[in-house]
Design an enzyme around this catalytic site. Structure first.
Site, short mmCIF file in Angstrom:
data_model
loop_
_atom_site.label_atom_id
_atom_site.label_comp_id
_atom_site.label_asym_id
_atom_site.label_seq_id
_atom_site.Cartn_x
_atom_site.Cartn_y
_atom_site.Cartn_z
N CYS A 1 15.20 -13.13 37.49
CA CYS A 1 16.42 -13.19 37.13
C CYS A 1 17.50 -12.55 37.67
O CYS A 1 17.47 -10.87 37.25
CB CYS A 1 16.45 -13.37 35.48
N CYS B 1 19.07 -10.29 34.35
CA CYS B 1 18.10 -9.49 33.26
C CYS B 1 16.94 -9.05 33.81
O CYS B 1 15.79 -8.42 32.94
CB CYS B 1 17.54 -10.16 31.73
N CYS C 1 16.96 -18.69 31.94
CA CYS C 1 15.65 -18.07 31.68
C CYS C 1 16.00 -17.94 30.23
O CYS C 1 16.96 -17.81 29.66
CB CYS C 1 16.74 -16.38 32.23
N CYS D 1 17.74 -13.81 29.33
CA CYS D 1 19.11 -13.80 28.49
C CYS D 1 19.96 -15.34 28.40
O CYS D 1 20.98 -15.62 28.57
CB CYS D 1 19.48 -13.03 29.78
N CYS E 1 14.32 -26.66 40.38
CA CYS E 1 15.30 -26.64 41.78
C CYS E 1 16.31 -26.31 41.34
O CYS E 1 17.10 -25.66 39.95
CB CYS E 1 16.09 -28.20 41.93
ZN LIG Z 1 17.47 -13.75 32.77
#
Ligand SMILES: [Zn+2]
Length: 146
Positions: free
Chosen positions: A65, A68, A113, A116, A136
């Site tokens: 990510c 984070c 995510c 976060c 996707c």
């Molecule tokens: Zn994240």
């Protein structure tokens, strides 16, 4: 084996418990992200297809990510869907992804995510075997980790 039933049950049942949480204000996120990253992850934006730099990138490694740094996807589960966005058949772990119903353009499943709440992209039931699932994902929401 991960499959579309998992996606629907997570979407309808509140999703997996996150392994940890990272929470920041929009002002704080804006300071550490580029404007494109902020637009995609914090304002649920979508990058133009075939423009993301991770779209045609297949080196071995993990994808984390961008907000984070939690590892979300693995290069071994990345495939070329022809859509112009990085595509994956499965996350590295069930509990790093959050699934939300998105009715903006018909019924879709948004992926975020789980640590976060960054918007990542969407997930569809038309991926290749064995999972049959296609994540996707916007390049802007990911960073490659060797
Ligand atoms: Zn994240």
């Amino acid at each position: 084996m991960f499959n579309w039933e998992n996606v629907l049950s997570y979407m309808n049942g509140g999703g997996p418990v996150p392994p940890r949480r990272v929470e920041k204000s929009l002002v704080e996120w804006k300071k550490i992200l580029t404007s494109e990253q902020f637009y995609v992850t914090r304002q649920k934006g979508t990058e133009r297809p075939h423009t993301g730099e991770l779209c045609s990138f297949y080196e071995p490694g993990k994808y984390a990510c961008v907000c984070c740094s939690t590892e979300l996807f693995d290069s071994s589960l990345k495939f070329d869907s022809g859509t112009g966005w990085p595509s994956f058949s499965e996350p590295v772990a069930d509990d790093v992804i959050q699934y939300e119903s998105d009715t903006t353009y018909g019924q879709r499943v948004e992926v975020l995510c789980n640590i976060c709440d960054a918007h990542l992209g969407h997930v569809f039931p038309d991926g290749p075997p064995p999972t049959g699932v296609r994540f996707c994902i916007n390049s802007e929401s990911l960073k490659f980790v060797e």
